[in-house]
Enzyme design. Structure first.
Site, PDB file in Angstrom:
ATOM      1  CG  HIS A 109      -6.008  -0.677  -0.576  1.00 36.86           C
ATOM      2  ND1 HIS A 109      -5.817  -1.918   0.116  1.00 36.86           N
ATOM      3  CD2 HIS A 109      -5.164   0.175  -0.162  1.00 36.86           C
ATOM      4  CE1 HIS A 109      -4.899  -1.667   0.934  1.00 36.86           C
ATOM      5  NE2 HIS A 109      -4.418  -0.471   0.808  1.00 36.86           N
ATOM      6  CB  SER A 125      -1.059   0.127   1.112  1.00 35.98           C
ATOM      7  OG  SER A 125      -1.903   0.658   1.093  1.00 35.98           O
TER       8      SER A 125
END
Length: 210
Positions: free
Chosen positions: A166, A125
């Protein structure tokens, strides 16, 4: 997907949204290896379950994990840990806080030196986002923290694309779609929580489940 390596080094990167969901894809590269685990991006976040799940997976693979917070440790300690490791891993969290700490401390340069030796960097991320030339595009998802000290939003500039983690995954479904729509001129590479981008030398691939 073709990738241009921005720095004059041939490196190995594994960039993902959720490491514990995809780490097994590179199990053979992790088993019994020395891993520097950098949780710095997560320090001021509310939910940090991904930190524990990543540690659990590394331990399951028999990796020897050394945790280093680059915002608090002495540079000499960080340097020693990076030099001793086979793998350098960055957790998710706030991308702006992480890049700020990397650039403030000079660990950004140290990291590039170690990647130049052929070591594997795993970025989850925020740890993937910072590899881009610039991270301004992610501000809708990550707010700049108080005390952000950089005059620009330059990333590590390791790759010529922009990871969007995501993608279409709760709770980021709407915001990731918005980011992709609002930056049509950027080479954005969206990945969901079950995908990863591998970079090896001057080639790259998206692996995992669509």
């Amino acid at each position: 997907m073709k990738v241009e390596i921005k720095e004059d080094i041939c490196m190995k990167l594994f960039l993902c949204s959720h490491f514990s969901s995809v780490g097994n894809l590179i199990k053979e590269e992790i088993e019994m290896k020395k891993v520097v685990f950098v949780p710095t991006a997560s320090l001021n976040e509310g939910y940090t379950g991904y930190v524990g799940s990543a540690k659990k997976l590394f331990n399951k693979m028999g990796a020897v994990v050394t945790e280093i917070d680059i915002s608090k440790e002495y540079f000499s300690t960080i340097k020693s840990a990076f030099e001793d490791a086979n793998i350098i891993y960055f957790t998710g969290g706030n991308s702006f806080f992480l890049i700020d700490q990397l650039r403030q401390t000079g660990v950004d340069k140290l990291l590039k030196e170690e990647l130049g030796k052929g070591k594997l960097m795993i970025g989850e991320s925020a740890g993937a986002i910072i590899c881009a030339p610039n991270i301004s595009y992610i501000e809708r998802m990550d707010k700049k923290p108080e005390g952000y000290s950089q005059s620009d939003d330059g990333g590590l500039n390791l790759i010529d694309f922009y990871v969007l983690p995501h993608y279409l995954t709760a709770p980021f479904k709407k915001i990731t779609a918005t980011i992709l729509r609002e930056f049509p001129d950027l080479k954005i590479c969206p990945i969901n929580n079950h995908q990863a981008i591998t970079v090896d030398g001057r080639s790259s691939n998206i692996i995992g489940e669509q």
